[in-house]
Design an enzyme around this catalytic site. Sequence first.
Site, PDB file in Angstrom:
ATOM      1  N   CYS B 129      26.650  52.552  81.693  1.00 49.58           N
ATOM      2  CA  CYS B 129      28.028  52.261  81.279  1.00 49.58           C
ATOM      3  C   CYS B 129      28.292  50.764  81.071  1.00 49.58           C
ATOM      4  O   CYS B 129      28.874  50.366  80.064  1.00 49.58           O
ATOM      5  CB  CYS B 129      29.019  52.815  82.302  1.00 49.58           C
ATOM      6  SG  CYS B 129      28.552  52.506  84.020  1.00 49.58           S
ATOM      7  N   HIS B 242      35.727  49.692  83.603  1.00 50.16           N
ATOM      8  CA  HIS B 242      34.953  48.548  84.081  1.00 50.16           C
ATOM      9  C   HIS B 242      35.431  47.287  83.351  1.00 50.16           C
ATOM     10  O   HIS B 242      35.672  47.321  82.143  1.00 50.16           O
ATOM     11  CB  HIS B 242      33.463  48.717  83.752  1.00 50.16           C
ATOM     12  CG  HIS B 242      32.765  49.795  84.544  1.00 50.16           C
ATOM     13  ND1 HIS B 242      33.295  50.396  85.661  1.00 50.16           N
ATOM     14  CD2 HIS B 242      31.546  50.355  84.361  1.00 50.16           C
ATOM     15  CE1 HIS B 242      32.437  51.280  86.136  1.00 50.16           C
ATOM     16  NE2 HIS B 242      31.370  51.281  85.366  1.00 50.16           N
TER      17      HIS B 242
END
Lengths: 336, 336
Positions: B129, B242
Amino acid sequence: MKRCNVAVVGATGAVGREMLNILEERDFPYDDLKLLATERSAGTIMTVKGEEYEVEVTTPESFEDVDIALFSAGSTASENLAEEVVSRGAVMIDNSSAFRMDDDVPLVVPEVNPEDIAQHEGIIANPNCSTIQMVVPLKPIYDKVGIERIVVSTYQAVSGTGKDAMDELVEQSEKILNEEEIDPEVYPEQIAFNALPHIDVFFDNDYTKEEMKMVNETQKIMNDDSIKVTATTVRIPVLIGHGESVNLELGSKLEAEEAKRLLSETEGVKVIDNPDELAYPTQIDSEEDDDVLVGRIRVDETLEAGLNLWIVANNLRKGAALNTIQIAEKLIETEF
Amino acid sequence: MKRCNVAVVGATGAVGREMLNILEERDFPYDDLKLLATERSAGTIMTVKGEEYEVEVTTPESFEDVDIALFSAGSTASENLAEEVVSRGAVMIDNSSAFRMDDDVPLVVPEVNPEDIAQHEGIIANPNCSTIQMVVPLKPIYDKVGIERIVVSTYQAVSGTGKDAMDELVEQSEKILNEEEIDPEVYPEQIAFNALPHIDVFFDNDYTKEEMKMVNETQKIMNDDSIKVTATTVRIPVLIGHGESVNLELGSKLEAEEAKRLLSETEGVKVIDNPDELAYPTQIDSEEDDDVLVGRIRVDETLEAGLNLWIVANNLRKGAALNTIQIAEKLIETEF
């Protein structure tokens, strides 16, 4: 240690209260203590070393017979009162950013540049919290191998903004957990369960004031304008303690083990770094520890001589109140 | 677009569920859809595009007549089943780290290296990710001026660890707000109101597996082993999304305005960057946005040619499920 008369300006604020705790914990040698604040807080009774004090409104006359005035009441208060303090013969140790970059005001971290205290002309400035905790562990590395460039990204607690911000984080977190609507006031956007890449105002170069403090104050404290610093400062949903991811371009190679040894021997630094035992510093660790905590010490192989560090400290204590009082202690040692 | 038979392995997990949402949202052209999971979740009824599916236990025979198998069930499941999938003529698109660095497995971000899909021999890997969201905006910069070195510090959400970690953050936050004792289970230390500079296991060089993924996967996706990357990955108390503070050493100068223009024109990227209006991306913004969000775009004056960026994306969608399905879409375009 000689005794002196101390005034604390902004005594009822988050940093002011921490100053009083620290004066007590370190048994700071004052003869007389005066607690000062704005009209709003005057009359508050506070206890230090078992003795009760009534908070008074700050006026120019408050500084008669004061030897050291510890200021943490914001830049405007410091600017407005500096001349009144100094003209009465007191030394002002200022936690605001008002005078930090003035040429005739030393900017001091006692573990790094205590010798600069002697140059003061009545005002000594306490650096910004994020800068203080970074330069303490960087100094021994700088002395050993030199530091050419610093890339720092911060993970900063809301208490750096003040008590209101701490309340906002707590209240917002509760509301979000209860699936209630939130209405940000202190920060422009939701801070609970979020991160804001924005601390203090934006300058024309699109860096924030917090980021430029880290650049300019680091060079001034280290007495070396050739150290290059670039910073990205970020607020995260933590109450107390700032974290920093720091990448260093060194003057010459330093192995991780050697860096750990050097930092372990440094006053004011504690190394917490054992990957096998998942040992590294976190903000929670800094709540009860006055040292600057350093971990994740790794050689950065992308440089000829590079090092990565994770640095954590209590922003209200080493980042503010404690450093201010450590400056006062050094001042008494050398001057009083 | 041609139609095909699709299997989703790990359909009941955090990323699996997101895959089903995305298959529906994008009206992915499957003929037959099969939902697979472990014994524990078998029998669960899930609805996709208005049709109910019963989750079945994954067996080698599950992959008979399957054209594309989307895997998000961990490295062990991927390793154990890969041969069964491929020998039956299906293409495995794997969200785990099992095969990412294998020479005969393309590692693909469709906006960056779609041409690598053609090289597959039955398995295509979906990157980590944090790497995906970084390379999407870096690609146009790389193409324009070159990138020599990347220093990245991450601010990662707990959903990267999984559903249990999201529950732990919520429960810990509630307990701390109620002044109750906490007992960390998913993470080794308190994650609520704290930050942990530790994601995945530690390697012998004291970097974590997450940090080394960012190094190795970036070079592989960009097809350039000369790009230097050093990373510090940190878990923060955020549920989804994130953040990344990225410092770039460029091959030649790129002004901030030019970088903004370039990124604004890039597929899959949205620029949110207006300091005058306090506009910058935050993790909360990424919850409802499939683009990679970029802000705080500033020239780093400490380098001949340097740039700082703040990059945010939804780690469950662009960082996992969405990217996997985008790979499947490209595969169908070229191969079926």
